[in-house]
Design a protein around this motif. Structure first.
Motif, short mmCIF file in Angstrom:
data_model
loop_
_atom_site.label_atom_id
_atom_site.label_comp_id
_atom_site.label_asym_id
_atom_site.label_seq_id
_atom_site.Cartn_x
_atom_site.Cartn_y
_atom_site.Cartn_z
N LEU A 183 5.79 4.92 10.73
CA LEU A 183 6.66 5.10 9.57
C LEU A 183 6.02 4.40 8.38
N VAL A 184 5.83 5.12 7.28
CA VAL A 184 5.18 4.54 6.10
C VAL A 184 6.03 4.78 4.86
N ASP A 185 5.76 4.00 3.83
CA ASP A 185 6.41 4.24 2.54
C ASP A 185 5.41 4.89 1.59
N SER A 186 5.87 5.24 0.39
CA SER A 186 5.04 5.99 -0.54
C SER A 186 3.88 5.18 -1.10
N ASP A 187 3.89 3.88 -0.88
CA ASP A 187 2.77 3.02 -1.31
C ASP A 187 1.73 2.84 -0.21
N GLY A 188 1.97 3.47 0.94
CA GLY A 188 1.00 3.38 2.03
C GLY A 188 1.21 2.22 2.96
N ASN A 189 2.33 1.55 2.84
CA ASN A 189 2.62 0.42 3.72
C ASN A 189 3.23 0.91 5.03
N ALA A 190 2.72 0.44 6.16
CA ALA A 190 3.32 0.75 7.45
C ALA A 190 4.61 -0.04 7.59
N CYS A 191 5.72 0.65 7.78
CA CYS A 191 7.02 0.00 7.85
C CYS A 191 7.48 -0.20 9.29
N ALA A 192 7.01 0.66 10.20
CA ALA A 192 7.37 0.54 11.61
C ALA A 192 6.34 1.32 12.42
N GLY A 193 6.14 0.87 13.65
CA GLY A 193 5.13 1.49 14.51
C GLY A 193 4.12 0.47 14.96
N ARG A 194 3.33 0.84 15.95
CA ARG A 194 2.42 -0.13 16.57
C ARG A 194 0.97 0.04 16.14
N HIS A 195 0.70 0.95 15.19
CA HIS A 195 -0.67 1.21 14.77
C HIS A 195 -0.83 1.00 13.28
N GLU A 196 -2.10 0.94 12.86
CA GLU A 196 -2.44 0.86 11.45
C GLU A 196 -2.46 2.27 10.85
N VAL A 197 -2.49 2.31 9.53
CA VAL A 197 -2.55 3.57 8.78
C VAL A 197 -3.87 3.62 8.02
N GLU A 198 -4.53 4.77 8.06
CA GLU A 198 -5.76 4.92 7.28
C GLU A 198 -5.40 5.00 5.80
N PRO A 199 -5.95 4.12 4.96
CA PRO A 199 -5.55 4.11 3.54
C PRO A 199 -5.76 5.43 2.82
N SER A 200 -6.87 6.11 3.10
CA SER A 200 -7.16 7.35 2.37
C SER A 200 -6.13 8.44 2.66
N ALA A 201 -5.47 8.36 3.82
CA ALA A 201 -4.47 9.37 4.16
C ALA A 201 -3.34 9.38 3.13
N MET A 202 -3.02 8.20 2.65
CA MET A 202 -1.86 8.08 1.79
C MET A 202 -2.06 8.73 0.43
N PHE A 203 -3.30 8.76 -0.04
CA PHE A 203 -3.52 9.27 -1.39
C PHE A 203 -3.21 10.76 -1.51
N ILE A 204 -3.45 11.52 -0.46
CA ILE A 204 -3.08 12.94 -0.48
C ILE A 204 -1.61 13.11 -0.10
N HIS A 205 -1.20 12.53 1.01
CA HIS A 205 0.13 12.82 1.54
C HIS A 205 1.24 12.27 0.65
N ALA A 206 1.11 11.04 0.20
CA ALA A 206 2.16 10.47 -0.64
C ALA A 206 2.34 11.28 -1.91
#
Length: 246
Positions: free
Chosen positions: A74-97
């Motif tokens: 679970l992430v927010d629009s700033d790319g912060n992981a809010c819940a879950g057991r894994h990290e988020v790839e930063p570049s993913a957020m720039f397109i999806h958000a």
């Protein structure tokens, strides 16, 4: 745990979000089974209903074929992981958000799937939606973003893509890949699958060097409307994937 973290954890485990996590994991594994993935790259995301600026995303470092519901983040629009057991790839957020926020899409599927990506390397930069029946389902629904500018490592890249997508469901990203969006995950996945099938047919047809036969814009429009107006097949396809995938 802070109040915000506690709220996110409760949201993550809610019945609605748990079902979305399961479906997102199925979509990722199905995409892998059909050869639509690329290493541990590319991402699928789904907005949380009635919750502003929160969406689900596949995690960094996992093959799509191994993702299960508990791996979704679970992430927010700033790319912060809010819940879950894994990290988020930063570049993913720039397109999806950006696509969630600007183009107002609930589901955002970004891939470098082979045949669709091949067409982004051509002068046309996209599928010809007057050729195959599968292609006609996308007639009038495609945007082109020809302005490749390297990796999506800042917000401007994602925002440019998102702005190109306003009013469209599918974007062909020049020299890059594609984005498929929708209101529902099962419908968007069906579009993703048939987009690659349509692109495959076009690439194979062009490889013969034989003349291609297009149909009229009117017929392409009518056929696309017929397919869009009957989405039961999309829903049955996704249910079949849920039954049959490991």
């Amino acid at each position: 745990m802070t109040n915000a973290a506690s709220t996110s954890a409760m949201l993550f485990e809610s019945a609605t979000v748990a079902a979305l996590r399961e479906d997102l994991a199925v979509a990722l594994r199905a995409a892998a089974a059909y050869g639509l993935g690329e290493g541990v790259c590319n991402h699928f995301s789904v907005a949380i209903p009635e919750v502003e600026d929160k969406f689900l995303l596949n995690p960094q470092g996992l093959m799509w074929s191994e993702v299960r519901s508990q791996d979704i983040v679970l992430v927010d629009s700033d790319g912060n992981a809010c819940a879950g057991r894994h990290e988020v790839e930063p570049s993913a957020m720039f397109i999806h958000a950006a696509v969630h926020r600007i183009a107002m899409k609930n589901v955002v599927l970004h891939t470098h799937m082979p045949y669709a990506t091949a067409l982004t390397l051509t002068g046309a930069c996209a599928l010809d939606t007057t050729l195959s029946q599968n292609a006609m389902r996308f007639h009038g629904r495609i945007a082109k973003d020809r302005h490749y500018n390297g990796l999506a490592l800042d917000s401007s890249e994602g925002e440019r893509i998102a702005n190109a997508m306003v009013g469209a469901d599918i974007a062909f990203l020049g020299n890059h890949g594609i984005v498929v969006c929708g209101e529902r995950l099962d419908h968007a996945f069906d579009d993703l699958y048939f987009l690659e099938r349509a692109c495959q047919a076009e690439v194979l047809a062009r490889s013969t060097n034989l003349p291609l036969h297009s149909v009229s814009n009117d017929l392409s429009t009518r056929t696309g409307a017929q397919i869009q107006g009957e989405r039961l097949q999309s829903e049955l396809f996704f249910k079949a994937l849920k039954r049959t995938l490991p």
